[in-house]
Design an enzyme around this catalytic site. Structure first.
Site, PDB file in Angstrom:
ATOM      1  N   SER A 100      10.545  -6.960  19.492  1.00  0.00           N
ATOM      2  CA  SER A 100      11.878  -7.385  19.075  1.00  0.00           C
ATOM      3  C   SER A 100      11.905  -7.778  17.598  1.00  0.00           C
ATOM      4  O   SER A 100      11.619  -6.955  16.749  1.00  0.00           O
ATOM      5  CB  SER A 100      12.317  -8.535  19.984  1.00  0.00           C
ATOM      6  N   ASP A 244      17.905  -5.597  14.445  1.00  0.00           N
ATOM      7  CA  ASP A 244      16.477  -5.918  14.511  1.00  0.00           C
ATOM      8  C   ASP A 244      15.734  -4.641  14.938  1.00  0.00           C
ATOM      9  O   ASP A 244      16.377  -3.622  15.206  1.00  0.00           O
ATOM     10  CB  ASP A 244      16.223  -7.133  15.415  1.00  0.00           C
ATOM     11  N   ASP A 248      18.583  -4.674  19.705  1.00  0.00           N
ATOM     12  CA  ASP A 248      19.374  -5.502  20.622  1.00  0.00           C
ATOM     13  C   ASP A 248      20.158  -6.584  19.874  1.00  0.00           C
ATOM     14  O   ASP A 248      21.215  -6.979  20.300  1.00  0.00           O
ATOM     15  CB  ASP A 248      18.520  -6.077  21.769  1.00  0.00           C
TER      16      ASP A 248
END
Lengths: 452, 456
Positions: A100, A244, A248
């Protein structure tokens, strides 16, 4: 010296610095545990653009095949796209190889069930037990399935999902000039097409090469999106989007190149969602009160959860919420598209709001109730957390308390949330008030109380 | 305690029944150990035979090598000799072959090759094993991880080399029937038909991952199953059968007779000794004594080493390549100096065809030209702790012959010999006994009785 958490294996899965810490052997074992848990059948595997992605994907595929699963490789894709595809194709489960917003040396596995959703807390505990017991299914030669590939369909599915919930024609008619910084992440393979072909925008993009490393801090925040802000100003864009690495999270720059506070972005999306859909709102404890104000205007309730996407999603499912998210993280969750953080829903909703109201994004943000926020962190020694929290409670005898994730002290005109980081011996502080002086004063009080 | 031999990790590599013995974790760790062992530099070449488990194993191998910072070139489903050939061609630092050769479908194995495509020496293999057991791997940092690319066309490059070593034009006139055992030889022979004008007639040529048409071992017994009975029907000049990864070969004559697996090496030695480069035949203690007779007639000499590929590799390393004529075993696995000393079934077949072409003799005439040697083979379940006593007992009983104890016990007389040893691959004691002219039945029965008396 503070302990550095270079590898973390727990109910949230497995995450760490690639090389010495997050090894292919660990990824293989975790994937084999996952495959044993979901059972023989199709499992979707995708990843973001990290240099360790292909290597870890092979390890993960090895583990899944060894558990008797069939692998559907979807290549580099945003995490929400992988989740939507997993759910839509009725796979046994899905797996995204991405850390992430973490720096490029990190990687991690995100695990999804057959609906493309995070496993609940109890399921994640079971999975972790299988991993620790090394209680894996070991498929024999005649149980080994194949690896198939599907690179195009997932993108189309995701875009179609989003289009069912916005008026694309209205957006297209405006021909917005849009800036984009995809951090050379998974968004690079999908966002340009989404903004131009699907939503008819004029695109001005930086960092959309999925073969290159992240050119900035991966987390999209006001202080990391300087290049996007500059781009928006130089090209006189109507709006700028920052993603990112796994697409998401979303951050937004207004037409003047000011990067909006992520809580305000969430509030704008909540407003857009409640404008069309009847239902309640779920956010984490650290999210701004601006969301409560917006929900109140629509006559809707706000539920608060501990920090973490999985917690928000779990509660959203339980209360059948219509919109949710995590303010400071730039996470927007709209269940009719999918119960996951999805920057694409966010982009479409904001563009549609601009088209519908005729307002600029800066004007829309300026209309939001004004709050002042201050975030920070304080190191603490192991074993001192309990006394610290207790002394805080004594310090604010009149505060309403929420102890579901650390301690949130809710005062009449302000609140402060203190919680221990999951990954480091740090307390994270988030304070909010209606005036700058008040938030500084409250934050200062708490900071002093923790230091003393 | 009964030891289940479903996994064996040794100097030869890793071999086991996938799932119950050999797991994904073994595979990835071994690849990481190999990635740690290899010098950085050229890429690492990988390839696999068609077993279904190879799909899973490939993923683990790729992950382990990339993680150690090596680039990987994947040749896909190819034979082991093609992989070894590609190591040279691509200037690779090493290679891994995924495939269980002549074993049943549920098995798989890893074979490791160094620069040049050669098997690892015992010292190198020992170092690899130590790294594997220590599990301290040199995993690269995030910005030094290797990358993977696929390469097709490796088979054609390999065949170009073979076309320079053999006179393809002269060999194309033969009508040849081949049993591919659903393995990689099918891919190579089809290219020989399409690109080089051969007319191989193939059976069991479909690539298969789970259910092979029959056991893929290169023995007279498997040749007799489907290949030999078809020879006369198609009017073939010869029949060949390959194991799954095409490093071994077995033969059937133009009359449809299966040829003993023991004869492949003597036939090739007969052909290769006059062609050099050297005069030495390296083989193991269990291989037929016909080899010694062929060597005597052709001015060569036989060097016998313990059974197993590793002993042969170490023996070959003790000589200069130009001293060697051929090396191999009585299983249809033959290495030729011209082909980097790798077991290569396709090259062996081309050498047999060249011999037919050069001498103008039929394969049946060639086979019939050798004196008759009769070999009897048996096995007895192993009682590990009794093995030393058994060997000493046998040595005392047969003290009149020439004794070798480098691998179990081998005793040799002018017209016969026997070899009693513990198998490397199965939990049995093997008894092999051979005599010129007629079967050594009495000797064999006595030996088997003695060995059985040490079993439970």
């Amino acid at each position: 010296m503070p302990r550095e958490h270079l590898l973390k294996i727990g109910v949230s899965g497995i995450r760490g610095v690639v090389g010495e810490f997050l090894t292919p052997s660990l990824a293989l074992a975790f994937a084999q545990a996952f495959g044993s848990y979901v059972g023989p059948g199709r499992v979707v595997v995708g990843r973001d653009t990290r240099t360790s992605g292909p290597m870890l994907q092979h390890a993960v595929q090895c583990g899944l095949l060894a558990a008797g699963c069939e692998v559907v490789d979807v290549g580099v894709l945003p995490t929400p796209t992988i989740q939507i595809y997993t759910g839509a194709t009725r796979a046994r489960g899905g797996l995204a190889i991405t850390a992430s917003h973490n720096p490029p040396e990190y990687n991690a596995l995100k695990l999804f069930n057959s609906h493309g959703l995070f496993f609940n807390t109890y399921e994640r505990t079971e999975l972790l037990d299988i991993y620790h017991q090394s209680d894996f299914h070991q498929a024999e030669n005649d149980e080994i399935r194949r690896v198939s590939h599907d690179y195009e369909v997932p993108r189309r599915m995701h875009v179609e999902c989003v289009l069912q919930h916005v008026d694309a024609e209205r957006i297209r008619a405006r021909g917005f000039r849009v800036g984009l910084d995809a951090v050379n992440g998974a968004g690079s393979v999908m966002t340009p097409g989404f903004l131009t072909d699907t939503l008819g925008c004029e695109l001005h993009a930086i960092s959309i090469d999925p073969t290159k490393i992240f050119p900035r801090v991966a987390e999209p925040r006001p202080d990391t999106l300087g290049d996007l802000a500059q781009l928006v100003r130089d090209r006189r864009c109507d709006i700028g989007f920052g993603q990112d690495p796994d697409g998401d999270r979303l951050a937004v720059a207004d037409e003047n190149g000011n990067v909006l506070d992520n809580d305000d972005v969430l509030a704008l999306v909540v407003d857009a969602a409640l404008e069309r859909h009847a239902g309640d709102v779920v956010v984490n404890l650290t999210t701004s009160s601006v969301v409560d104000d917006i929900a109140r205007l629509h006559g809707r309730r706000v539920f608060r959860t501990p920090v973490g996407e999985a917690n928000v999603v779990e509660t959203m499912q339980a209360v059948k919420a219509v919109i949710g998210g995590e303010g400071s993280n730039g996470g927007i969750i709209f269940p009719p598209v999918h119960l996951c953080r999805d920057s694409y829903t966010g982009m479409a909703f904001l563009l549609e709001r601009m088209a519908a109201t005729g307002c600029t994004i800066g004007e829309l943000a300026a209309r939001l109730p004004r709050y002042y926020r201050k975030l920070g962190k304080v190191a603490f020694e192991h074993g001192k957390l309990g006394p610290l929290m207790q002394s805080l409670e004594e310090h604010f005898p009149n505060a309403k308390l929420d102890r579901s994730d650390g301690l949130k002290l809710i005062l009449d005109d302000a609140w402060i949330h203190v919680r221990a980081s999951n990954t480091e011996p740090l307390l994270r502080l988030a304070a909010e008030a209606r005036s700058e002086d008040r938030v500084e004063q409250l934050y200062g009080d708490v900071h002093r109380a923790l230091e003393s | 305690m009964r030891v289940q031999k479903s996994l064996r990790i040794s100097h030869v590599g890793l071999r086991g029944v996938v799932g119950s013995g050999m797991t994904a974790a073994h595979v990835l760790d071994f690849a990481a150990a190999f990635g740690t062992f290899l010098e950085s530099g050229g890429p690492v070449v990988i390839g696999r035979d068609p077993r279904a488990s190879g799909i899973m194993i490939r993923e683990g191998i790729v992950a382990g090598l990339l993680a150690c910072g090596h680039d990987v070139v994947d040749l896909g489903v190819v034979s082991t000799p093609v992989i070894q050939h590609s190591v040279n061609r691509l200037n690779a630092s090493g290679a891994i072959s995924i495939g269980a050769s002549h074993n049943a479908a549920e098995w798989n194995a890893l074979k490791f090759f160094g620069p040049g495509g050669t098997y690892l020496s015992t010292a190198q293999a020992g170092e690899l094993l130590d790294i594997y057991h220590l599990r301290k791997f040199n995993f690269a940092d995030w910005d030094r991880i290797g990358s993977l690319r696929a390469e097709s066309g490796a088979i054609d490059r390999y065949l170009e080399e073979l076309s320079r070593a053999f006179d393809f034009d002269a060999l194309q006139r033969f009508k040849v029937l081949v049993d591919c055992c659903n393995g990689t030889s099918s891919l190579i022979l089809k290219r020989l038909n399409e690109q080089f004008g051969f007319g191989f007639i193939l059976i069991n040529e479909q690539i298969e991952g789970v259910a092979f048409a029959h056991e893929p071992s290169t023995t007279a017994k498997t040749v007799a199953l489907q290949l030999a009975p078809l020879i006369k029907a198609v009017g073939a000049d010869a029949g060949f059968l390959f194991d799954v990864d095409s490093d071994r070969v077995a033969l059937a004559t133009d009359e449809g007779r299966p040829v003993s697996e023991e004869l492949v090496l003597p036939i090739l030695s007969d052909y290769l000794l006059p062609r050099g480069p050297g005069k030495l035949i390296v083989t193991n203690l269990s291989t037929t004594a016909l080899l010694d007779e062929v060597a005597r007639n052709r001015g060569g000499r036989v060097v016998r080493v313990p059974v197993g590929r590793q002993a042969a590799i170490d023996a070959l390393a003790a000589y200069r390549p130009e001293q060697i004529a051929v090396a191999g075993e009585g299983t249809g696995a033959v290495m030729m100096p011209q082909f980097r000393f790798v077991y290569d079934g396709i090259a062996s077949m081309l050498a047999v065809l060249s011999m037919m072409s050069g001498t103008g003799r039929k394969l049946s005439e060639i086979v019939d030209s050798y004196p008759r040697y009769c070999i009897l083979k048996g096995e007895v379940p192993l009682v590990t702790q009794e093995v030393p006593a058994l060997l000493v007992d046998l040595q005392q009983r047969y003290s009149g012959g020439t004794v070798s104890m480098i691998d179990g016990l081998r005793v040799e007389w002018p017209d016969r010999w026997f070899h009693v040893r513990v198998s490397n691959t199965e939990p049995v004691v093997r008894v092999i006994c051979e005599q010129r002219g007629s079967p050594p039945t009495a000797l064999y029965e006595t030996l088997m009785d003695t060995v059985r008396s040490y079993a439970a």
